[in-house]
Design an enzyme around this catalytic site. Structure first.
Site, mmCIF file in Angstrom:
data_model
loop_
_atom_site.group_PDB
_atom_site.id
_atom_site.type_symbol
_atom_site.label_atom_id
_atom_site.label_comp_id
_atom_site.label_asym_id
_atom_site.label_seq_id
_atom_site.Cartn_x
_atom_site.Cartn_y
_atom_site.Cartn_z
ATOM 1 N N ASP A 10 53.965 -40.283 3.989
ATOM 2 C CA ASP A 10 53.642 -39.071 4.728
ATOM 3 C C ASP A 10 54.972 -38.497 5.227
ATOM 4 O OD1 ASP A 10 52.140 -37.215 6.457
ATOM 5 O OD2 ASP A 10 52.817 -38.529 8.077
ATOM 6 N N ASP A 12 55.508 -35.653 8.262
ATOM 7 C CA ASP A 12 55.584 -35.423 9.708
ATOM 8 C C ASP A 12 55.106 -36.641 10.483
ATOM 9 O OD1 ASP A 12 56.144 -32.331 9.932
ATOM 10 O OD2 ASP A 12 54.623 -32.575 8.379
#
Length: 216
Positions: A10, A12
């Protein structure tokens, strides 16, 4: 070295701390309507489902609903300031470099718009680690839909049994679970979840990957 093993990240809250820029863009949007800013600590749990959902949640916190104009202005504003305050988490670049050097293929599965994701990675000199990146607007599905992660693994030529998903949000872990992929939850990000393995610092990332996939 075994390039058939892959680690999908991922963005953020996992690789980068983008909360300062996300919160600033949200609050600039709210200011257009004379609304009080949302404190950064309240913005954090709103992150993880893409910029449009962040805007919706931020407006709802002030008793409002954004319209199409609000959304367009917010997205353009955030894109213009996406690298102002955002930084990699301490030690993440070193961990990514170690994983790459040990033969793991690296990819990125993010709900962030792909252009924004690529822009911030390039600005932070992290794009070199992610030859495969599929953003939240690049397909008709996105996390927690397992097809988003499946598309990343397909582009990486990595099987789900030889992969691990690394993220800070329940969407990341749910996506991995639904596809049958092992997961590592990072506690330094913005969300909460239960994963195959959970870690508190970037120094623990490489050992966690090797524990799940074998030494590189």
């Amino acid at each position: 070295m075994n390039a058939a093993r892959g680690v999908v990240f991922d963005l953020d809250g996992t690789v980068i701390d983008s909360l300062p820029d996300l919160a600033a863009a949200l609050n600039r949007s709210l200011a257009r309507h004379g609304m009080a800013p949302v404190p950064r600590e309240e913005v954090a749990p709103m992150v993880g489902d893409g910029a449009k959902m962040l805007l919706k949640r931020g407006y709802e916190a002030r008793g409002m609903t954004p319209d199409d104009e609000d959304e367009a202005i917010f997205l353009a504003d955030y894109e213009a300031h996406v690298t102002d305050l955002t930084e990699p988490y301490p030690g993440i670049a070193e961990a990514l470099g170690t994983l790459a050097a040990r033969g793991y293929s690296l990819g990125m599965c993010t709900n962030k718009p792909e252009a924004s994701a690529r822009k911030v990675l390039a600005a932070l000199d992290l794009d070199r680690f992610f030859p495969v990146l599929i953003g939240g607007d690049a397909t008709t599905f996105r996390k927690p839909d397992p097809r988003h992660l499946g598309a990343v693994l397909e582009a990486m030529a990595v099987g789900k049994d030889a992969a691990v998903m690394v993220g800070d949000h329940h969407n990341d872990i749910a996506t991995a679970d639904r596809l049958g992929v092992a997961s590592i939850f990072v506690r330094w990000g913005y969300g909460r979840a239960e994963a195959t393995v959970s870690i508190d610092e970037t120094a623990a990332l490489v050992p966690a990957v090797e524990r799940l996939l074998g030494a590189g």
